[in-house]
Write a protein that holds these residues in place. Structure first.
Motif, short mmCIF file in Angstrom:
data_model
loop_
_atom_site.label_atom_id
_atom_site.label_comp_id
_atom_site.label_asym_id
_atom_site.label_seq_id
_atom_site.Cartn_x
_atom_site.Cartn_y
_atom_site.Cartn_z
N ILE A 291 13.21 17.88 28.28
CA ILE A 291 13.98 18.10 27.11
C ILE A 291 13.67 17.24 26.12
O ILE A 291 13.02 16.16 26.15
CB ILE A 291 15.37 17.54 27.12
N ALA A 292 13.13 18.06 24.81
CA ALA A 292 12.74 17.29 23.56
C ALA A 292 13.81 17.42 22.64
O ALA A 292 14.39 18.61 22.50
CB ALA A 292 11.48 17.97 22.98
N VAL A 293 13.99 16.35 21.74
CA VAL A 293 15.45 16.22 21.02
C VAL A 293 14.83 15.88 19.67
O VAL A 293 14.13 15.04 19.18
CB VAL A 293 16.41 15.26 21.32
N ALA A 294 15.10 16.81 18.58
CA ALA A 294 14.73 16.73 17.15
C ALA A 294 15.82 16.51 16.37
O ALA A 294 16.50 17.51 15.82
CB ALA A 294 13.74 17.89 16.63
N HIS A 329 8.45 13.57 21.38
CA HIS A 329 8.37 13.03 22.87
C HIS A 329 9.58 13.75 23.57
O HIS A 329 10.44 14.46 23.10
CB HIS A 329 9.07 11.56 22.91
N ASP A 330 9.47 13.81 24.94
CA ASP A 330 10.49 14.49 25.89
C ASP A 330 10.87 13.65 26.71
O ASP A 330 10.20 12.33 26.90
CB ASP A 330 9.84 15.81 26.45
N THR A 331 11.86 13.80 27.42
CA THR A 331 12.56 13.04 28.47
C THR A 331 12.79 14.10 29.66
O THR A 331 13.20 15.23 29.69
CB THR A 331 13.88 12.69 28.15
N GLU A 332 12.39 13.42 30.88
CA GLU A 332 12.50 14.34 32.06
C GLU A 332 13.41 13.85 33.12
O GLU A 332 13.33 12.36 33.23
CB GLU A 332 11.10 14.53 32.73
#
Length: 402
Positions: A291-294, A329-332
């Motif tokens: 997930i990438a969060v803006a 950035h993203d988080t897995e």
């Protein structure tokens, strides 16, 4: 006698703009009826309404009596330029006794032999909706009473335009929003989805949206987003961002790269626009999520073993204004069987009566590892209840059921 005559004009105009029959007319017929009355009452040769376009930079001919070509040809006048543009810029009556290219930008006015023009602003709820102007082929000087009478008509028309535009924009925004929300959510073995969207009680339909779609390679894309603003403008921008994100999602596997492309597109084409977005990709084979969060609020995750928690995600700047130019950035993380994940917009948790942290904690307490539809029912009952939210609200619940 001048005062008596002036008073007579004012009374006749008051009668014209308050006539009960006008209430039954739609906007186009109302404009036409009052413009024809104005021509007769002020003994002028033309009467025209130009409405402000959406960006506030131009007036566009909407209705006329005596100068049909203005509407047929879609005459546009920049605010601040020429006669009507000056009326719009100054927001006050303007009268000129010399009509040519040095005083007006529309050649139709001098080509029809007009010698004198009087224009007044149309203002409703503090918003300039347009300009009403009349013209005469004879040299004359409009009196104060005639100017006041024309302003009365302009005020009546301004309210009608404002109400019609507000009603039309709400209907268009609702239709657009409904057309863009998924008609069905993916049915993928081992994964369940449910969602909600509710317009705000005060803002109405706006820029909140959710999306769930299948991607190549046993993947599912999930989006939650919120365009700053409300009404039709926000809904239109939302629609464009939604479509662009879907297109990028097909070409780029990394959610952070997708949001980077979306940010570049929005910054270049959607001027003065900002949106918060969370975009997640579920790999149904490996049972994980990236997930990438803006600028968006973090998802809530619940497992069968314990209390719900907020996912520790890297939050980058919102979409727009090149705020994410330094990279995204993203988080897995893994999504074991029985895990429920909830994505939402701020309308679900923000309230005037308490701070954001209180709303977030209430949401966390309402999320348990259950099926998505039950989760949505519980969350909406807890967070919304019998008090409508001021802002629109979107919610997506995802469960790995295997």
């Amino acid at each position: 006698m001048a005062e008596v005559g002036g008073s007579s004009i004012r009374l006749r105009v008051l009668d014209a703009v308050t006539a009960g029959a006008l209430k039954e007319l739609d906007l186009d017929k109302l404009l036409q009826a009052l413009l024809e009355n104005v021509r007769e009452l002020l003994a002028v040769d033309t009467a025209t309404v130009l409405l402000m376009n959406r960006d506030g930079g131009h007036l566009v001919a909407k209705a006329t009596s005596g100068l049909d070509e203005e509407v047929f040809q879609g005459v546009r006048v920049p605010v601040g330029k020429g006669f009507a543009g000056r009326v719009a810029q100054l927001r006050q009556a303007v009268q000129i006794g010399h009509v040519d290219k040095s005083t007006v930008v529309n050649p139709l006015l001098w080509e029809h032999g007009l010698q004198t023009l009087l224009g007044v602003p149309m203002i409703a709820e503090g918003e300039l909706t347009g300009v009403l102007h009349v013209g005469s082929t004879a040299a004359r000087r409009f009196t104060d009473e005639e100017i006041e009478a024309l302003q009365l008509v302009a005020d009546r028309l301004a309210v009608a335009v404002y109400v019609d535009r507000t009603r039309s924009e709400r209907a268009a925004a609702t239709l657009l929003q409904e057309s863009l929300l998924p008609t069905r959510l993916p049915s993928t073995e081992g994964w369940e989805f449910a969602a909600r969207y509710v317009p705000g009680a005060e803002s109405g339909v706006g820029g909140d949206w959710y999306d769930v779609f299948e991607l190549p390679g046993d993947r599912i894309g999930v989006v939650i987003g919120d365009v700053v603003g409300s009404g039709l403008p926000a809904a239109v921008v939302m629609g464009r961002l939604r479509s662009a994100l879907r297109a990028y999602a097909l070409d780029y596997a990394d959610p952070a790269e997708v949001l980077g492309k979306l940010d570049r597109k929005a910054s270049h084409f959607e001027h003065d626009t900002m949106a918060t977005v969370a975009y997640a990709v579920i790999d149904t084979a490996s049972h994980n999520m990236r997930i990438a969060v803006a600028g968006h609020l973090p998802p809530v995750l619940a497992t069968p073993e314990g209390e719900a928690r907020f996912v520790d995600v890297h939050v980058d700047p919102p979409i727009g204004f090149d705020l994410g130019s330094t990279g995204r950035h993203d988080t897995e993380f893994d999504v074991p069987p029985g895990t429920l994940i909830v994505l939402y917009t701020d309308g679900l948790v923000e309230r005037r009566e308490h701070d954001l942290d209180t709303g977030l904690e209430r949401l966390r307490g309402a999320v348990t590892s259950t099926d998505p539809e039950t989760a949505c029912i519980t969350i909406m009952a807890t967070m919304i209840g019998d008090q409508p939210a001021a802002d629109d609200t979107a919610l997506v619940a995802i469960r790995h059921s295997e």
